[in-house]
Design a protein around this motif. Structure first.
Motif, PDB file in Angstrom:
ATOM      1  N   GLY A  46      -6.001   9.664  -3.706  1.00 36.21           N
ATOM      2  CA  GLY A  46      -6.103   8.216  -3.565  1.00 36.21           C
ATOM      3  C   GLY A  46      -7.223   7.639  -4.412  1.00 36.21           C
ATOM      4  N   PHE A  82       2.577   1.616  -3.349  1.00 34.54           N
ATOM      5  CA  PHE A  82       1.618   2.096  -4.354  1.00 34.54           C
ATOM      6  C   PHE A  82       1.496   3.613  -4.269  1.00 34.54           C
ATOM      7  CE2 PHE A  82      -2.618   3.507  -5.508  1.00 34.54           C
ATOM      8  CZ  PHE A  82      -2.874   2.863  -6.712  1.00 34.54           C
ATOM      9  N   LEU A  83       1.323   4.128  -3.054  1.00 34.40           N
ATOM     10  CA  LEU A  83       1.171   5.580  -2.870  1.00 34.40           C
ATOM     11  C   LEU A  83       2.453   6.323  -3.237  1.00 34.40           C
ATOM     12  CD1 LEU A  83      -0.877   5.538   0.446  1.00 34.40           C
ATOM     13  CD2 LEU A  83      -1.730   6.119  -1.834  1.00 34.40           C
ATOM     14  N   SER A 140      -5.829  -3.019   2.683  1.00 36.59           N
ATOM     15  CA  SER A 140      -5.860  -1.639   2.209  1.00 36.59           C
ATOM     16  C   SER A 140      -6.454  -1.617   0.808  1.00 36.59           C
ATOM     17  CB  SER A 140      -4.430  -1.081   2.152  1.00 36.59           C
ATOM     18  OG  SER A 140      -4.424   0.232   1.626  1.00 36.59           O
ATOM     19  N   ARG A 189      -5.894  -5.831  -9.089  1.00 39.11           N
ATOM     20  CA  ARG A 189      -6.734  -4.627  -9.137  1.00 39.11           C
ATOM     21  C   ARG A 189      -8.185  -5.036  -9.347  1.00 39.11           C
ATOM     22  NH1 ARG A 189      -3.935   0.495 -10.203  1.00 39.11           N
ATOM     23  NH2 ARG A 189      -6.011   1.370 -10.082  1.00 39.11           N
ATOM     24  N   LEU A 240      -6.706   5.088  -7.795  1.00 38.66           N
ATOM     25  CA  LEU A 240      -7.375   3.782  -7.894  1.00 38.66           C
ATOM     26  C   LEU A 240      -8.413   3.755  -9.012  1.00 38.66           C
ATOM     27  CD1 LEU A 240      -7.971   3.089  -4.098  1.00 38.66           C
ATOM     28  CD2 LEU A 240      -6.388   1.852  -5.601  1.00 38.66           C
ATOM     29  N   ALA A 260       0.834  -1.209   0.000  1.00 42.14           N
ATOM     30  CA  ALA A 260       0.000   0.000   0.000  1.00 42.14           C
ATOM     31  C   ALA A 260       0.868   1.258   0.000  1.00 42.14           C
ATOM     32  CB  ALA A 260      -0.939   0.005   1.205  1.00 42.14           C
ATOM     33  N   PHE A 299      -5.220   0.227  -1.363  1.00 45.82           N
ATOM     34  CA  PHE A 299      -4.039   0.529  -2.165  1.00 45.82           C
ATOM     35  C   PHE A 299      -3.087  -0.666  -2.204  1.00 45.82           C
ATOM     36  CE2 PHE A 299      -5.326   4.486   0.043  1.00 45.82           C
ATOM     37  CZ  PHE A 299      -5.811   5.167  -1.069  1.00 45.82           C
TER      38      PHE A 299
END
Length: 159
Positions: free
Chosen positions: A145, A10-11, A104, A111, A149, A7, A106
């Motif tokens: 966020g 990813f961020l 999470s 996906r 996504l 997560a 994220f």
């Protein structure tokens, strides 16, 4: 505790700023999201929980305030499906790569469509959600966020 998770990676990759909050995850009695809110000293409506679902038999993710419940009828409609049900925890763990209590939205292994409850745009920002590990929460502005996504925002929770 290491704070690098799928997560947070990813961020980081998406260039989204965040802060981390760690707390002693007890598992224990009561809703995990409410335990997390209390542990980090945030109001429950600003601490969001991640729920894994099956909509028309396909995986999906809903992110709602920790003090609310998911409406299966509303989430199915939001995801343009006929039906929705909670995903089996073991299946959710295999699909996301996270342990329950630490899922999470994220950085999930696969996906899936994500829908955030509309309250995420109504409460004071920033908001908090799981950071991909039990006892690790991510604090961030919700809009970046949601955009990263390609998530939708709809009324999917009830008090």
């Amino acid at each position: 505790m290491s704070t690098a998770t799928p997560a947070t990676r990813f961020l980081d990759k998406a260039g989204i700023g965040y802060e981390l909050y760690e707390y002693d995850y007890g598992g224990g009695d009561g809703p995990i999201g409410l335990q997390a809110a209390e542990a980090i000293g945030w109001t429950p409506e600003r601490v969001f929980k991640t729920l894994m679902l099956e909509v028309d038999g396909k995986p999906a993710c809903a992110v709602i305030p920790s003090d609310r419940s998911l409406s299966m009828k509303k989430v199915a409609a939001a995801l343009k499906a006929k039906s929705a049900k909670m995903m089996d925890p073991a299946k959710a763990e295999r699909l996301t790569g996270f342990h329950t209590g630490g899922i999470s939205p994220f950085g999930q292994k696969k996906r899936v469509p994500v829908v955030f409850d509309v309250t995420v745009t109504e409460v004071e920002a920033p908001v908090v959600m799981n950071g991909g590990k039990r006892g690790l929460m991510i604090c961030l502005e919700p809009e970046p966020g949601i955009a990263a996504l390609a998530a939708s925002v709809a009324e999917v929770s009830v008090l």
